[in-house]
Scaffold this motif. Sequence first.
Motif, PDB file in Angstrom:
ATOM      1  N   THR A 260       0.842  -1.199   0.000  1.00  0.00           N
ATOM      2  CA  THR A 260       0.000   0.000   0.000  1.00  0.00           C
ATOM      3  C   THR A 260       0.873   1.244   0.000  1.00  0.00           C
ATOM      4  O   THR A 260       0.572   2.233  -0.685  1.00  0.00           O
ATOM      5  CB  THR A 260      -0.941   0.002   1.213  1.00  0.00           C
ATOM      6  OG1 THR A 260      -1.689  -1.217   1.236  1.00  0.00           O
ATOM      7  CG2 THR A 260      -1.911   1.174   1.153  1.00  0.00           C
ATOM      8  N   VAL A 305      -6.155   0.698   4.294  1.00  0.00           N
ATOM      9  CA  VAL A 305      -5.711   1.469   3.114  1.00  0.00           C
ATOM     10  C   VAL A 305      -4.961   2.706   3.612  1.00  0.00           C
ATOM     11  O   VAL A 305      -3.741   2.768   3.522  1.00  0.00           O
ATOM     12  CB  VAL A 305      -6.863   1.844   2.165  1.00  0.00           C
ATOM     13  CG1 VAL A 305      -6.309   2.554   0.929  1.00  0.00           C
ATOM     14  CG2 VAL A 305      -7.645   0.600   1.753  1.00  0.00           C
ATOM     15  N   THR A 338      -9.019   2.962  -3.170  1.00  0.00           N
ATOM     16  CA  THR A 338     -10.162   2.047  -3.081  1.00  0.00           C
ATOM     17  C   THR A 338     -10.970   2.070  -4.369  1.00  0.00           C
ATOM     18  O   THR A 338     -11.546   1.051  -4.763  1.00  0.00           O
ATOM     19  CB  THR A 338     -11.072   2.397  -1.886  1.00  0.00           C
ATOM     20  OG1 THR A 338     -11.512   3.756  -1.994  1.00  0.00           O
ATOM     21  CG2 THR A 338     -10.342   2.195  -0.568  1.00  0.00           C
TER      22      THR A 338
END
Length: 355
Positions: A260, A305, A338
């Motif tokens: 990430t 995230v 996302t």
Amino acid sequence: MQDIQILPVDETKQPVQDESQLVFGKEFTNRMFVMEYKTGQGWHSPRIQPYGPFSLDPAALVLHYAQEIFEGLKAFRREDGEIALFRPRDNFERFNLSARRMCMPELDVDLCLKALRELLKLEQNWVPKSEGTSLYIRPTMIATEPVLGVKPADEYLFYIILSPVAAYYKGGLKPVKIWVSDEYVRVPSGGTGEAKTGGNYASSLYASALAAQKGYDQVLWLDSVERKYVEEVGSMNICFLYDGKIVTSPLSGSILNGITRRSILTLVKEMGYEVEERALTIDEILDGAANGRLTEAFGTGTAAVVSPVGHFTYREREVDLGNGEAGELTMKLYNTLTGIQYGRCEDKYNWVETL
């Protein structure tokens, strides 16, 4: 590439119907992927079998000397029903880096990706459909050789299990409160910080429990030598919007090379931000929050995230960051990443693979 055996499974257990009741890591699917390794034979017997307990010898090396690694990634149900994976090859390549650091045998990445795809096709009904939900994927390797003695094992077990999980932020992104630990460190310099191994997480539990007792959401770890340079927050990498630049700790071996994190750094460069990989001191963080040089901070990781930060406490000093809401850039990054995962935004970097 080896053929994968598909064993029969009793499917009387069905996915949770009320997806709002999902809890992270509590529910598991009917099947898992398994294979074994033995020195001189290599990896063998790849198969998809019923989910269930393993039988381990009490002398299995993992139980005594912690030879264990794992990964975490997700499968996403898109609006059209398609199932997507986010950068799965990167996860298995990082798994092999962890294996190398922990003296464990590496995997055939293509075989792992094939196994994961087959497993997901069989368990596709377990990928939840509600906004923000996903199917969490946990590849794991443990040392199973039954012998007492500090050495790399000659026998290993590799497996992949699946768990449907709820949306991480059910009420929107809310900034977290951070307690800075200067007495306890996550990993020492030269240790196993760059490997995703259970011992790193076990060593973080005590300070995390202290932080929770004090009313904080996460621990911010400092370096193990001078105890002043910021490394990671909780089990996530951390980024700062400092003097208009994105500043984050360098990959010097003591922190995880987050997937990430990589994705976020790519996105902020595309958005026109300069990225500076250097270790900020805790004083720079606190002073920057107070004088306006630091305007946003957020953790990055598979589960959340991005996780916005709204408060730091270090020793007797406390500072707030922002206005109690996630910052503008933090929200933009969360929505963009996302959006790519769920198919709402263009995937310019070919990060997503669909079944």
